[in-house]
Scaffold this active site. Sequence first.
Site, PDB file in Angstrom:
ATOM      1  N   TYR A  80       0.815  -1.217   0.000  1.00 16.15           N
ATOM      2  CA  TYR A  80       0.000   0.000   0.000  1.00 16.15           C
ATOM      3  C   TYR A  80       0.849   1.268   0.000  1.00 16.15           C
ATOM      4  CZ  TYR A  80      -4.078  -2.919   0.243  1.00 16.15           C
ATOM      5  OH  TYR A  80      -5.050  -3.852  -0.073  1.00 16.15           O
ATOM      6  N   HIS A 131     -14.648   1.358  -0.005  1.00 21.49           N
ATOM      7  CA  HIS A 131     -13.525   0.470   0.316  1.00 21.49           C
ATOM      8  C   HIS A 131     -12.361   1.188   0.981  1.00 21.49           C
ATOM      9  CE1 HIS A 131     -15.115  -2.399  -3.043  1.00 21.49           C
ATOM     10  NE2 HIS A 131     -15.811  -2.457  -1.930  1.00 21.49           N
ATOM     11  N   GLY A 163     -17.346   1.775 -14.995  1.00 21.02           N
ATOM     12  CA  GLY A 163     -16.088   1.054 -14.844  1.00 21.02           C
ATOM     13  C   GLY A 163     -16.048   0.009 -13.754  1.00 21.02           C
TER      14      GLY A 163
END
Length: 235
Positions: free
Chosen positions: A54, A105, A176
Amino acid sequence: MKKKLIVLTGAGMSAESGISTFRDNNGLWEQYKVEDVASIEGWYRNPELMTRFYNERRMQLPHVEPNEGHRILAELEKDFDITVITQNVDNLHERAGSSHIIHLHGELMKVTSSDSPNDPRYIRTLPEDNLEIKMGDKAEDGSQLRPFIVWFGESVPEIEPAIMETTKADIYLVIGTSLNVYPAAGLLNYVPEDTPIYLIDPKPVQWNSLRRFTHIQKGASEGMKEFIEKINQDV
């Protein structure tokens, strides 16, 4: 009164900006196992790997820009009351100028406590000149800092606000996303029956529903231009 336009965006929204998707060919899941970098079990098993993963994703963000699709969507706020519900963890919607965004998220630019990840007291945004978390960096509760990301195996705290917004939609736009990731894909079950649904994605989309929708088979930027043409024709 402005019509309520609810927009659900996925990885394809940011693909034109150069952000790697997970599911497409050469996506991140071909380079990493999902259970290693996107699950709470992966964090417990190897927090060093996930911290590094990350960090790398986060350090890419200052080097990419919102694409035309992001900008067109932000400009539509002049004509519509818009809520963006995004599965993406980047900050490109914000940087393009969208003002009401629900991140299902999590957010890549934020970090939090590994013991209480959804406690607002421990969530903070990293400065752009210091985007790296190191093992040993602590949240205010003394636990290891972790990315403010919702991983597989964790609850999705923002799903209820997203459902509430979806139920108010006069127009529902999906951009998308494969509609394969739950609970986000389940949001379409809450779109009012008389609300038109549009979907922008260059690939065929298998959506197992009797609900009709208009598929604009283009990328985000060109698809947004066609979407505007269609809704102007429908008015």
